[in-house]
Design a protein around this motif. Structure first.
Motif, PDB file in Angstrom:
ATOM      1  N   GLU A 352      24.698  32.661  46.319  1.00 54.28           N
ATOM      2  CA  GLU A 352      25.689  32.788  45.233  1.00 54.28           C
ATOM      3  C   GLU A 352      25.149  33.667  44.107  1.00 54.28           C
ATOM      4  O   GLU A 352      25.870  34.510  43.551  1.00 54.28           O
ATOM      5  CB  GLU A 352      26.033  31.408  44.668  1.00 54.28           C
ATOM      6  CG  GLU A 352      26.863  30.545  45.601  1.00 54.28           C
ATOM      7  CD  GLU A 352      26.896  29.078  45.177  1.00 54.28           C
ATOM      8  OE1 GLU A 352      27.745  28.339  45.708  1.00 54.28           O
ATOM      9  OE2 GLU A 352      26.075  28.657  44.335  1.00 54.28           O
ATOM     10  N   ALA A 353      23.886  33.471  43.773  1.00 57.88           N
ATOM     11  CA  ALA A 353      23.300  34.241  42.670  1.00 57.88           C
ATOM     12  C   ALA A 353      23.233  35.724  43.024  1.00 57.88           C
ATOM     13  O   ALA A 353      23.510  36.590  42.175  1.00 57.88           O
ATOM     14  CB  ALA A 353      21.917  33.690  42.325  1.00 57.88           C
ATOM     15  N   LEU A 354      22.896  36.038  44.282  1.00 62.71           N
ATOM     16  CA  LEU A 354      22.789  37.457  44.665  1.00 62.71           C
ATOM     17  C   LEU A 354      24.173  38.119  44.734  1.00 62.71           C
ATOM     18  O   LEU A 354      24.315  39.289  44.365  1.00 62.71           O
ATOM     19  CB  LEU A 354      22.027  37.584  45.991  1.00 62.71           C
ATOM     20  CG  LEU A 354      20.529  37.222  45.869  1.00 62.71           C
ATOM     21  CD1 LEU A 354      19.890  37.081  47.244  1.00 62.71           C
ATOM     22  CD2 LEU A 354      19.767  38.258  45.028  1.00 62.71           C
ATOM     23  N   VAL A 355      25.182  37.389  45.188  1.00 60.54           N
ATOM     24  CA  VAL A 355      26.561  37.917  45.150  1.00 60.54           C
ATOM     25  C   VAL A 355      26.961  38.191  43.693  1.00 60.54           C
ATOM     26  O   VAL A 355      27.526  39.243  43.356  1.00 60.54           O
ATOM     27  CB  VAL A 355      27.548  36.918  45.808  1.00 60.54           C
ATOM     28  CG1 VAL A 355      29.000  37.262  45.496  1.00 60.54           C
ATOM     29  CG2 VAL A 355      27.325  36.862  47.319  1.00 60.54           C
ATOM     30  N   SER A 356      26.620  37.249  42.814  1.00 56.72           N
ATOM     31  CA  SER A 356      26.998  37.376  41.401  1.00 56.72           C
ATOM     32  C   SER A 356      26.290  38.540  40.716  1.00 56.72           C
ATOM     33  O   SER A 356      26.806  39.096  39.744  1.00 56.72           O
ATOM     34  CB  SER A 356      26.666  36.070  40.660  1.00 56.72           C
ATOM     35  OG  SER A 356      27.432  35.011  41.183  1.00 56.72           O
ATOM     36  N   ALA A 357      25.106  38.885  41.218  1.00 59.80           N
ATOM     37  CA  ALA A 357      24.297  39.935  40.588  1.00 59.80           C
ATOM     38  C   ALA A 357      24.590  41.330  41.143  1.00 59.80           C
ATOM     39  O   ALA A 357      24.027  42.317  40.654  1.00 59.80           O
ATOM     40  CB  ALA A 357      22.811  39.607  40.782  1.00 59.80           C
ATOM     41  N   THR A 358      25.425  41.396  42.183  1.00 64.86           N
ATOM     42  CA  THR A 358      25.692  42.704  42.817  1.00 64.86           C
ATOM     43  C   THR A 358      27.201  43.000  42.816  1.00 64.86           C
ATOM     44  O   THR A 358      27.700  43.625  41.895  1.00 64.86           O
ATOM     45  CB  THR A 358      25.109  42.732  44.247  1.00 64.86           C
ATOM     46  OG1 THR A 358      25.621  41.606  44.989  1.00 64.86           O
ATOM     47  CG2 THR A 358      23.593  42.700  44.229  1.00 64.86           C
ATOM     48  N   ILE A 359      27.914  42.483  43.828  1.00 67.45           N
ATOM     49  CA  ILE A 359      29.334  42.843  43.951  1.00 67.45           C
ATOM     50  C   ILE A 359      30.154  42.274  42.785  1.00 67.45           C
ATOM     51  O   ILE A 359      31.048  42.958  42.262  1.00 67.45           O
ATOM     52  CB  ILE A 359      29.901  42.431  45.340  1.00 67.45           C
ATOM     53  CG1 ILE A 359      31.355  42.872  45.491  1.00 67.45           C
ATOM     54  CG2 ILE A 359      29.770  40.950  45.628  1.00 67.45           C
ATOM     55  CD1 ILE A 359      31.564  44.367  45.535  1.00 67.45           C
ATOM     56  N   ASN A 360      29.834  41.061  42.329  1.00 66.78           N
ATOM     57  CA  ASN A 360      30.618  40.540  41.197  1.00 66.78           C
ATOM     58  C   ASN A 360      30.230  41.225  39.891  1.00 66.78           C
ATOM     59  O   ASN A 360      31.068  41.344  38.984  1.00 66.78           O
ATOM     60  CB  ASN A 360      30.509  39.008  41.106  1.00 66.78           C
ATOM     61  CG  ASN A 360      31.524  38.332  42.022  1.00 66.78           C
ATOM     62  OD1 ASN A 360      32.194  39.001  42.814  1.00 66.78           O
ATOM     63  ND2 ASN A 360      31.649  37.027  41.911  1.00 66.78           N
ATOM     64  N   GLY A 361      29.003  41.705  39.790  1.00 66.80           N
ATOM     65  CA  GLY A 361      28.625  42.527  38.641  1.00 66.80           C
ATOM     66  C   GLY A 361      29.447  43.810  38.632  1.00 66.80           C
ATOM     67  O   GLY A 361      29.933  44.266  37.583  1.00 66.80           O
ATOM     68  N   ALA A 362      29.640  44.386  39.808  1.00 68.56           N
ATOM     69  CA  ALA A 362      30.460  45.606  39.906  1.00 68.56           C
ATOM     70  C   ALA A 362      31.899  45.309  39.480  1.00 68.56           C
ATOM     71  O   ALA A 362      32.502  46.066  38.708  1.00 68.56           O
ATOM     72  CB  ALA A 362      30.414  46.151  41.334  1.00 68.56           C
ATOM     73  N   HIS A 363      32.451  44.199  39.951  1.00 65.78           N
ATOM     74  CA  HIS A 363      33.821  43.844  39.532  1.00 65.78           C
ATOM     75  C   HIS A 363      33.896  43.583  38.033  1.00 65.78           C
ATOM     76  O   HIS A 363      34.920  43.867  37.402  1.00 65.78           O
ATOM     77  CB  HIS A 363      34.324  42.633  40.319  1.00 65.78           C
ATOM     78  CG  HIS A 363      34.750  42.981  41.716  1.00 65.78           C
ATOM     79  ND1 HIS A 363      35.852  43.778  41.977  1.00 65.78           N
ATOM     80  CD2 HIS A 363      34.209  42.696  42.919  1.00 65.78           C
ATOM     81  CE1 HIS A 363      35.984  43.936  43.283  1.00 65.78           C
ATOM     82  NE2 HIS A 363      34.989  43.296  43.876  1.00 65.78           N
TER      83      HIS A 363
END
Ligand code: NIG
Ligand code: FE
Length: 416
Positions: A352-363
């Motif tokens: 979850e943290a890595l998703v939040s730091a990459t693709i969700n950061g982009a969004h």
């Protein structure tokens, strides 16, 4: 010539549905174990199982780059920073350790306004040199894109100066910088006791000028008791919208004042911090298109309770993680440290943290279609870490693990 990346222990593609990841997709890494990534002209052409990628005509004759058994993922997208300032705030740091509050430190000449004095007294060239050094720190930690806020100038000339510094450093690369105008960060001394007049100046003069010079993509404000209130939020959002700037809000950081609910009604791209958000705020956030941008490095540094990340995730909100890099409340540029804090202190899973730091950061930056995942057509922004398993990225906290970093297909940084 195309480049083919092989021999990674794991490739976290972050491939998935369009839009910020939430609910069942909140921890979906798109993990490949015998994978390959094919890139050309700064973009991903293919990322998938090696036998499939090898059938791509562009793979024939491509230059091979071996990941040597390490983990690959999209470069971190750090969607909340305040990186242009002259000096660290070491007196604040020491005073806080000795028990002084944010308000007491500000009264003693510290806080945001001390950084404002430093910026006003600095030449653009010196601030540019400083940001260029910091940009290398970001890149060497695996971050390939940041959002950067002004807000330490607080008058037209100095705010424009900060935004120009960002543009100069971004244009020279490799770090890509998405600028945000944070004119309403604090009421400057020359407007003391005249907040309404300052907000009027921000809305009527500063926002139109920033937009006219195309110096910012977003407008933001510090919506907090003693700083700016909900009426200011609505006025600044309206002026920003009129000028074509999208909205970000420092919301519910030190107190709960309804700024999250107001930000959602105004269609904010992100609501940031949310330390004081409550259970009743979450359903509306989850039903909205707004991303919750959490910055737990500041909670760590200030020794304050963390935002309710677990509840946000479990109730379906889209969460991004960012550093909040700034001289007062989080002098940390390292997204891996933030990921680690998110896991150990907010109970986010490493995935979850890595998703939040990459693709969700982009969004969180409106860049979800071009950044934040290793999918065909997206920017070839890739970080390689000395690890065999992605969970090590959160586990080995405080130790440098970056092996190399690629920005738009070019190696931008490499360990020696
Ligand atoms: O995000 N909340 C306001 N702004 C910063 C702090 C800036 C400063 O103290 O210089 C933050 O924490
Ligand atoms: Fe901030």
């Amino acid at each position: 010539m195309a480049t083919l990346i092989l021999n990674a222990s794991e490739i976290l593609t972050m491939a998935g549905p369009d839009g910020p990841r939430a609910g069942k997709d909140k921890g979906t890494l798109g993990l490949l174990r015998d994978g390959a990534v094919l890139i050309d002209q700064g973009k991903i052409i293919a990322a998938g199982p090696k036998p499939v990628v090898l059938t791509n005509p562009a793979a024939k004759g491509a230059k091979i780059l071996s990941a040597e058994g390490r983990v690959l993922l999209p470069g971190f997208v750090d969607a909340h920073t305040h990186p242009v300032f002259a000096a660290p705030r070491l007196d604040d740091f020491e005073g806080r350790i000795a028990g002084k509050t944010y308000a007491e430190l500000a009264q003693k000449g510290g806080g945001i306004l001390s950084t404002v004095n430093g910026v006003r007294g600095s030449k653009e060239a010196d601030l540019t040199a400083g940001l260029r050094m910091r940009a290398l720190d970001f890149v060497s930690s695996g971050t390939t894109t940041i959002e950067a806020k002004s807000g330490y100038g607080l008058d037209l000339d100095n705010e424009l100066k900060l935004l120009r510094v960002m543009r100069t450093v971004s244009s020279r690369g490799p770090l890509e910088i998405v600028p945000t105008f944070l004119g309403a960060h604090a009421v400057p001394p020359e407007y003391k006791g005249r907040k309404a007049e300052f907000v009027e100046r921000v809305c009527a003069t500063m926002i139109p000028r920033v937009a006219e010079e195309k110096l910012a993509a977003f407008v933001d404000l510090f919506c907090e008791q003693g700083y700016f209130d909900l009426d200011d939020l609505r006025a600044i959002a309206a002026a920003g919208a009129k000028a074509g700037l999208k909205l970000k809000v420092h919301a519910e950081q030190l107190s709960r004042m309804g700024s999250l609910g107001a930000a959602l009604k105004l269609g904010a791209v992100t609501a940031d911090h949310l330390d004081c958000a409550t259970e009743e705020d979450i359903p509306a956030l989850s039903a909205s298109g707004t991303v919750a941008c959490l910055v737990p490095g500041s909670n760590y540094f200030l020794g304050k309770p963390y935002p309710p990340a677990r509840r946000l995730l479990d109730l379906g909100a889209a969460v991004a993680l960012a550093t909040d890099f700034n001289p007062g409340t989080c002098p940390c540029h390292d997204m891996r440290m933030i990921v680690s804090i998110a896991c150990t202190q907010m109970k986010m899973s490493p995935a979850e943290a890595l998703v939040s730091a990459t693709i969700n950061g982009a969004h969180a930056l409106g860049l979800g279609a071009t950044h934040g995942s290793l999918e065909p057509g997206k920017a070839a922004d890739i970080a390689c870490f000395d690890a065999e398993d992605h969970r090590e990225l959160a586990y080995w906290f405080g130790a440098p693990k970056t092996r190399w970093v690629m920005k738009r297909g070019e190696i931008a940084w490499k360990a020696i």
